[in-house]
Design a protein around this motif. Structure first.
Motif, PDB file in Angstrom:
ATOM      1  N   ALA A 176      -2.728   0.638   5.037  1.00 11.60           N
ATOM      2  CA  ALA A 176      -4.037   0.616   4.378  1.00 11.60           C
ATOM      3  C   ALA A 176      -5.111   0.942   5.401  1.00 11.60           C
ATOM      4  O   ALA A 176      -5.046   0.496   6.547  1.00 11.60           O
ATOM      5  CB  ALA A 176      -4.289  -0.758   3.770  1.00 11.60           C
ATOM      6  N   PRO A 177      -6.092   1.736   5.016  1.00  9.14           N
ATOM      7  CA  PRO A 177      -7.165   2.069   5.966  1.00  9.14           C
ATOM      8  C   PRO A 177      -7.972   0.822   6.300  1.00  9.14           C
ATOM      9  O   PRO A 177      -8.154  -0.062   5.468  1.00  9.14           O
ATOM     10  CB  PRO A 177      -8.006   3.095   5.215  1.00  9.14           C
ATOM     11  N   ALA A 178      -8.438   0.775   7.535  1.00 13.80           N
ATOM     12  CA  ALA A 178      -9.271  -0.353   7.948  1.00 13.80           C
ATOM     13  C   ALA A 178     -10.576  -0.290   7.181  1.00 13.80           C
ATOM     14  O   ALA A 178     -11.224   0.746   7.126  1.00 13.80           O
ATOM     15  CB  ALA A 178      -9.536  -0.297   9.445  1.00 13.80           C
ATOM     16  N   LYS A 179     -10.922  -1.376   6.578  1.00 11.39           N
ATOM     17  CA  LYS A 179     -12.158  -1.420   5.810  1.00 11.39           C
ATOM     18  C   LYS A 179     -13.324  -1.544   6.779  1.00 11.39           C
ATOM     19  O   LYS A 179     -13.348  -2.425   7.619  1.00 11.39           O
ATOM     20  CB  LYS A 179     -12.155  -2.593   4.833  1.00 11.39           C
ATOM     21  N   THR A 180     -14.246  -0.648   6.652  1.00 13.14           N
ATOM     22  CA  THR A 180     -15.402  -0.696   7.527  1.00 13.14           C
ATOM     23  C   THR A 180     -16.416  -1.659   6.947  1.00 13.14           C
ATOM     24  O   THR A 180     -16.790  -1.572   5.781  1.00 13.14           O
ATOM     25  CB  THR A 180     -16.043   0.692   7.688  1.00 13.14           C
ATOM     26  N   VAL A 181     -16.814  -2.562   7.765  1.00 15.05           N
ATOM     27  CA  VAL A 181     -17.792  -3.559   7.330  1.00 15.05           C
ATOM     28  C   VAL A 181     -19.136  -3.145   7.887  1.00 15.05           C
ATOM     29  O   VAL A 181     -19.324  -3.061   9.090  1.00 15.05           O
ATOM     30  CB  VAL A 181     -17.409  -4.969   7.839  1.00 15.05           C
ATOM     31  N   ARG A 182     -20.004  -2.843   7.004  1.00 20.44           N
ATOM     32  CA  ARG A 182     -21.348  -2.458   7.428  1.00 20.44           C
ATOM     33  C   ARG A 182     -22.170  -3.714   7.656  1.00 20.44           C
ATOM     34  O   ARG A 182     -22.268  -4.575   6.796  1.00 20.44           O
ATOM     35  CB  ARG A 182     -22.024  -1.585   6.388  1.00 20.44           C
TER      36      ARG A 182
ATOM     37  N   GLU B 280      -5.252   9.299  -1.588  1.00 24.07           N
ATOM     38  CA  GLU B 280      -5.524   8.509  -0.391  1.00 24.07           C
ATOM     39  C   GLU B 280      -4.781   7.181  -0.376  1.00 24.07           C
ATOM     40  O   GLU B 280      -4.806   6.462   0.599  1.00 24.07           O
ATOM     41  CB  GLU B 280      -7.020   8.291  -0.184  1.00 24.07           C
TER      42      GLU B 280
ATOM     43  N   ASP C 295      -3.294  -0.059  -3.268  1.00 26.79           N
ATOM     44  CA  ASP C 295      -2.489  -1.279  -3.301  1.00 26.79           C
ATOM     45  C   ASP C 295      -1.882  -1.399  -4.687  1.00 26.79           C
ATOM     46  O   ASP C 295      -2.598  -1.281  -5.688  1.00 26.79           O
ATOM     47  CB  ASP C 295      -3.354  -2.514  -3.039  1.00 26.79           C
TER      48      ASP C 295
ATOM     49  N   TYR D 107       0.862  -1.180   0.000  1.00 29.92           N
ATOM     50  CA  TYR D 107       0.000   0.000   0.000  1.00 29.92           C
ATOM     51  C   TYR D 107       0.895   1.224   0.000  1.00 29.92           C
ATOM     52  O   TYR D 107       1.767   1.363   0.849  1.00 29.92           O
ATOM     53  CB  TYR D 107      -0.910  -0.009   1.220  1.00 29.92           C
TER      54      TYR D 107
END
Length: 81
Positions: A59-65, A35, A38, A5
């Motif tokens: 890498a930003p933490a992927k938000t899991v909805r 921003e 990868d 990243y």
């Protein structure tokens, strides 16, 4: 090939409002977004890192909805005749 990243560096560290450098991807020529992204760890990317055009980033933490569970309507009224 492994991927890493990276983010383009700022044009001028003293003036962050000037934006970031325009560093293009080797594969398709599209710019790497400010921003980050990868990318494959190729000799081209290693040169950009060594020259300071790109910097390694986390890498930003992927938000899991959480999808709302769809519950069937069990409160229907039965009419007696």
């Amino acid at each position: 090939m492994p991927s890493i990243y990276v983010k383009p560096r700022l044009r001028d560290a003293k003036k962050p409002d000037q934006g970031v450098l325009l560093v293009r991807r080797e594969s398709n020529g599209k710019p790497i977004p400010a921003e980050g992204a990868d990318v494959e760890h190729t000799p081209y990317i290693r040169r950009r890192l060594r020259d300071g055009d790109l910097v390694r980033a986390t890498a930003p933490a992927k938000t899991v909805r959480a999808k709302a569970a769809v519950k069937p309507d069990t409160t229907h009224k039965e009419t007696s005749q």
